[in-house]
Write an enzyme that holds these catalytic residues in place. Sequence first.
Site, PDB file in Angstrom:
ATOM      1  N   ALA A   1      13.850 -15.998  11.793  1.00 46.81           N
ATOM      2  CA  ALA A   1      12.439 -15.841  12.145  1.00 46.81           C
ATOM      3  C   ALA A   1      12.075 -14.375  12.342  1.00 46.81           C
ATOM      4  CB  ALA A   1      12.128 -16.632  13.412  1.00 46.81           C
TER       5      ALA A   1
ATOM      6  N   ARG B   1      26.076 -13.224   8.316  1.00 44.30           N
ATOM      7  CA  ARG B   1      27.249 -14.051   8.045  1.00 44.30           C
ATOM      8  C   ARG B   1      27.110 -14.681   6.673  1.00 44.30           C
ATOM      9  NH1 ARG B   1      27.216 -20.027  10.645  1.00 44.30           N
ATOM     10  NH2 ARG B   1      28.750 -20.153   8.971  1.00 44.30           N
TER      11      ARG B   1
ATOM     12  N   HIS C   1       0.830  -1.201   0.000  1.00 46.03           N
ATOM     13  CA  HIS C   1       0.000   0.000   0.000  1.00 46.03           C
ATOM     14  C   HIS C   1       0.867   1.255   0.000  1.00 46.03           C
ATOM     15  CE1 HIS C   1      -3.950  -1.810   0.466  1.00 46.03           C
ATOM     16  NE2 HIS C   1      -3.432  -2.644   1.344  1.00 46.03           N
TER      17      HIS C   1
END
Length: 214
Positions: free
Chosen positions: A188, A211, A141
């Site tokens: 995550a 890394r 949006h």
Amino acid sequence: MLHRSAVPETRRQRALTTVKRAAGEAVIRGWEVAIELGAIGPDTRRGKRFGAFGNGSIICFPPNTIFNERFIHIGEGTMFGPQITLSAGMVPGQQMVSDPVISVGDRCLIGKGSGIVGHLRVSIGNDVWTGHHVYITDQNHGYADLSLPISRQVMPERPVSIGDGSWLGYGTVVLPGANIGRHVVVGANSVVTGDLPDNCVAAGAPARVIRMIE
């Protein structure tokens, strides 16, 4: 006075317990049958609506939202977890400017509750796995026009690409213009907004390389 738990169970109570147990088993068995029969595969009526649906691939039951399937191509041996969202465009029947809009390669695993929403091009390579509740889109949006609600503003579509053999952790969000290389680990709850090179580990919001894998 006897404690209630010490009162012998009546015949009626035993019968009620038996009925409840049987009903519970029936519900569980019914749900197992629904999961088996409700899955979408290449030979099902729903599966035949897709632009391509490879052998051995499956969309687990129950799905969330799936529409404009003819603009979605799925490779072989790929699994989508339950409660998945797969959509080309914003509304059913929308005509798209590219075909396929969404392509998912071979041997992929897309986690439960994830969403892939494409408008121009979302390309996911082979052997890409994700955790649950991952969201991937090529449009977002806008918000620059103060006279319009944000819900009515859109930004130009920007293609998204995820390379072979990559892993996206739980809750990852992949936004328009993201280009994730091959053999990339995304931590995550990360938000990917740009380029991530091959053979790296990235995390954060926005995701940054932390890394290289050598």
